[in-house]
Scaffold this motif. Structure first.
Motif, mmCIF file in Angstrom:
data_model
loop_
_atom_site.group_PDB
_atom_site.id
_atom_site.type_symbol
_atom_site.label_atom_id
_atom_site.label_comp_id
_atom_site.label_asym_id
_atom_site.label_seq_id
_atom_site.Cartn_x
_atom_site.Cartn_y
_atom_site.Cartn_z
ATOM 1 N N ARG A 156 33.056 -16.357 -13.979
ATOM 2 C CA ARG A 156 32.112 -17.594 -14.687
ATOM 3 C C ARG A 156 31.710 -17.423 -15.864
ATOM 4 O O ARG A 156 31.960 -16.060 -16.527
ATOM 5 C CB ARG A 156 31.330 -17.699 -13.480
ATOM 6 N N SER A 157 30.821 -18.224 -16.247
ATOM 7 C CA SER A 157 30.025 -17.933 -17.799
ATOM 8 C C SER A 157 29.278 -16.598 -17.868
ATOM 9 O O SER A 157 28.631 -16.402 -17.270
ATOM 10 C CB SER A 157 29.241 -19.378 -18.156
ATOM 11 N N MET A 158 29.405 -16.156 -19.180
ATOM 12 C CA MET A 158 28.782 -14.982 -19.632
ATOM 13 C C MET A 158 27.588 -15.490 -20.346
ATOM 14 O O MET A 158 26.861 -14.390 -20.982
ATOM 15 C CB MET A 158 29.702 -14.201 -20.510
ATOM 16 N N VAL A 159 27.043 -16.616 -20.400
ATOM 17 C CA VAL A 159 25.836 -17.361 -20.860
ATOM 18 C C VAL A 159 24.734 -16.457 -20.652
ATOM 19 O O VAL A 159 23.775 -16.120 -21.444
ATOM 20 C CB VAL A 159 25.734 -18.583 -20.877
ATOM 21 N N PRO A 160 24.455 -16.099 -19.437
ATOM 22 C CA PRO A 160 23.237 -15.451 -18.905
ATOM 23 C C PRO A 160 22.954 -13.912 -19.671
ATOM 24 O O PRO A 160 21.920 -13.484 -20.076
ATOM 25 C CB PRO A 160 23.340 -15.209 -17.364
ATOM 26 N N ILE A 161 24.343 -13.424 -19.908
ATOM 27 C CA ILE A 161 24.468 -11.999 -20.244
ATOM 28 C C ILE A 161 24.121 -12.147 -21.940
ATOM 29 O O ILE A 161 23.534 -11.464 -22.708
ATOM 30 C CB ILE A 161 25.659 -11.344 -20.128
ATOM 31 N N PRO B 19 32.066 -22.743 -30.206
ATOM 32 C CA PRO B 19 31.351 -23.030 -28.971
ATOM 33 C C PRO B 19 31.955 -22.542 -27.708
ATOM 34 O O PRO B 19 33.015 -22.721 -27.297
ATOM 35 C CB PRO B 19 31.356 -24.772 -28.861
ATOM 36 N N TYR B 20 31.191 -21.604 -27.232
ATOM 37 C CA TYR B 20 31.397 -20.999 -25.843
ATOM 38 C C TYR B 20 31.090 -21.952 -24.876
ATOM 39 O O TYR B 20 30.121 -21.771 -24.138
ATOM 40 C CB TYR B 20 30.772 -19.773 -25.516
ATOM 41 N N SER C 243 24.468 -26.714 -29.828
ATOM 42 C CA SER C 243 24.254 -25.567 -30.342
ATOM 43 C C SER C 243 23.886 -24.635 -29.422
ATOM 44 O O SER C 243 24.070 -23.275 -29.828
ATOM 45 C CB SER C 243 22.862 -25.903 -31.318
ATOM 46 N N ALA C 244 23.780 -24.915 -28.022
ATOM 47 C CA ALA C 244 23.381 -23.645 -27.080
ATOM 48 C C ALA C 244 24.547 -23.189 -26.719
ATOM 49 O O ALA C 244 24.591 -21.863 -26.121
ATOM 50 C CB ALA C 244 22.818 -24.387 -25.743
#
Length: 235
Positions: A50-55, A95-96, A105-106
């Protein structure tokens, strides 16, 4: 010699506490260093590819904190294992948003103007593994090799164990095969050498160096290994 502040990015599912000795050693060398304050449970949302956004958010908070604390425009990043390819997402302009959890932008971290040097330690920059491949394909397709010329990429591989289909080498063989589709090769017991290097980077191979702090022998943060890559942290 002067040195920029440095941030250590833990490997997958590793807590920051695993890097306390390395962090201390670098600070004793007058390299202001901190580790992204991750706990094992912080990695749970990323399970299953899954997404690495939290990291990435934790990385960004730590980098900005070090920049402010040290009054520095740029930092150095040390990414161990998966931390290395996650750092390459963090540097980038694309954009990831491949997991649909962020947009606009997030989804863009664009940290390359805040990073001077990226050192990756035993990072699998490629993978054939089902869960990892989607994230790593994003990195490889958008940021191939040492992508940004203004960043000094240093990729360190360990040559400690040859993968074979026999007792004592099975874990290495299977890990190498999942990574580069070839089990009969050299690596650090987890990451094969061929996957730990990037085209265009300064690529180092260290004899007898294993993958993690919990390895049976010396790892990338051990005194005999870190002397090979510490010089790249200095300006």
């Amino acid at each position: 010699m002067n040195c920029r502040p440095t941030v250590i990015l833990p490997g997958y599912f590793a807590p920051a506490t695993d890097y306390q000795d390395l962090e201390l050693a670098l600070n004793q060398r007058e390299i202001p260093t901190t580790t992204v304050p991750l706990r094992k449970r912080d990695w749970i949302p990323t399970l299953g590819g899954r997404s690495m956004v939290p990291i990435l958010r934790k990385i960004d908070e730590t980098v900005e904190g070090m920049r402010q604390q040290c009054g520095a425009s740029k930092v150095n990043l040390i990414g161990h294992s998966a931390g290395g390819w996650i750092a390459r997402i963090y540097l980038g302009d694309c954009p990831y948003d491949i997991h649909g959890d962020v947009s606009g932008s997030a989804a863009i971290w664009k940290a390359r103007d805040r990073v001077a040097t990226l050192i990756t330690l035993g990072t699998p920059h490629i993978s054939q593994e089902r869960w990892t491949k989607r994230n790593l394909d994003f990195v490889g397709n958008n940021y191939p090799g040492a992508f940004y010329p203004e960043i000094n990429y240093v990729c360190v591989a360990g040559k400690a164990l040859y993968g074979r289909q026999r007792l004592g080498s099975w874990i290495a063989y299977n890990s190498y095969k999942l990574t580069c589709n070839e089990g009969n090769c050299w690596g650090d017991g987890i990451t094969p050498i061929v996957a730990a290097h990037l085209p265009g980077a300064t690529n180092l191979t260290l004899e007898g160096i294993f993958h993690s702090p919990n390895s049976p022998g010396a790892w990338y943060g051990s005194p005999e290994a870190r002397e090979a890559w510490i010089p790249y942290l200095y300006e």
